[in-house]
Design a protein around this motif. Structure first.
Motif: not given
Length: 322
Positions: A272, A296, A298-299
């Protein structure tokens, strides 16, 4: 052949590469013609001391005469300091180099090289010999237009690329990375050229990774990665299990099979492009069993938070696990 204004644009940028206006002018000029990028890259190499490629069929004497005629029309420069005089001399040396480069490129076609650069996207490229290159984001490679005929040589200037090479014992496939040369016949492998150094990971076949200009090299087999740090001389190797995340950028899938949190943090940081810190040292040995398919960040962090019952904060490009 480039005009003098084009030469001015390139020279001004090379003398002051941090100047925003110079960067803009250079970028506009490169966008005008795909061949201009190859011209600029060749000139940049010579500006930093790399030799001009040989071109036996090129009329060098004629080009120097052309340059002399152009210089005769330039008005005399006013007296300057020693430093400025040196820069002026280098300026005209570089101007001569550009004329020679432009002539060489005209002789060989619209650029001796093809350059492929990615921004924030991934890309793939089918080479003339049947091999395939997969490019990570922010990656730049170059190869000769004669690739597959008399050579199979690729230069990776920055970034990360995965090579699936068609076997050809008569024409070895080589990858030129900063300070490191990788040589194969037919295999699949990954090369990452980062600020710290070069890493080579083999998925199938055998690969030779060597320091340029030395006899120091290592033969890599499937599952083995070599690390060659810049300004170093050692070649460190590490054997990875089948479930590793070295190629996650290509597969878009992160797999953690009871992986310690330190390993998870390193994989997340690389995938990331963020900085991941483990503030609480007692969490370093916690194990994660999970698979994340192109999710993503944050998930992913939310799942980790609930699964491991830990605290995680994410702000900008910093992830803190505590």
């Amino acid at each position: 052949m480039n005009s003098k204004p084009d030469i001015d644009i390139v020279i001004r940028y090379l003398e002051d590469p941090e100047n925003v206006q110079h960067k803009k002018l250079l970028n506009d000029w490169i966008q005008q013609d795909p061949g201009n990028l190859d011209i600029f890259l060749d000139m940049k190499d010579m500006w930093h001391g790399d030799p001009l490629p040989a071109a036996s069929a090129f009329d060098t004497q004629g080009q120097w005469q052309h340059l002399d005629a152009a210089l005769d029309k330039v008005p005399a420069a006013p007296p300057a300091t020693t430093r400025v005089v040196k820069m002026q001399r280098r300026y005209w040396w570089a101007a001569a180099a550009v004329i020679l480069i432009a002539g060489t490129i005209t002789w060989l076609g619209p650029g001796r090289y093809k350059t492929v650069t990615t921004a924030q996207n991934l890309d793939s490229l089918h080479l003339p010999d049947g091999s395939t290159v997969y490019l990570n984001a922010h990656t730049s490679i170059r190869y000769a237009r004669s690739f597959g005929k008399d050579n199979r040589h690729i230069k990776i200037e920055k970034g990360e690329a995965f090579f699936d090479v068609t076997r050809n014992e008569a024409l070895p496939f080589t990858v030129d990375a900063p300070d490191v040369e990788v040589r194969v016949l037919g295999t699949s492998f990954n090369v990452k050229a980062a600020d710290a150094g070069v890493k080579v990971f083999v998925q199938s076949g055998k690969v030779s990774a060597a320091w340029k200009g030395t006899e120091k090299k290592v033969i890599l087999t499937p599952g083995v990665e070599a690390s060659l740090k810049h300004r170093g001389s050692d070649i460190n190797t590490q054997v990875y299990s089948k479930n590793n995340n070295i190629l996650a950028w290509k597969t878009r899938c992160l797999v953690f099979d009871d992986s310690p949190l330190t390993e998870v943090a390193a994989a997340l940081s690389d995938f990331y492009n963020v900085q991941v810190n483990i503030s609480n040292g007692q969490l370093a040995d916690k194990k994660l069993l999970a698979t994340f398919r192109n999710m993503p960040l944050d998930e992913v962090l939310d799942i980790m938070r609930k699964t491991l019952q830990i605290n995680i904060s994410h702000k900008n490009n910093l992830v803190d696990i505590y």
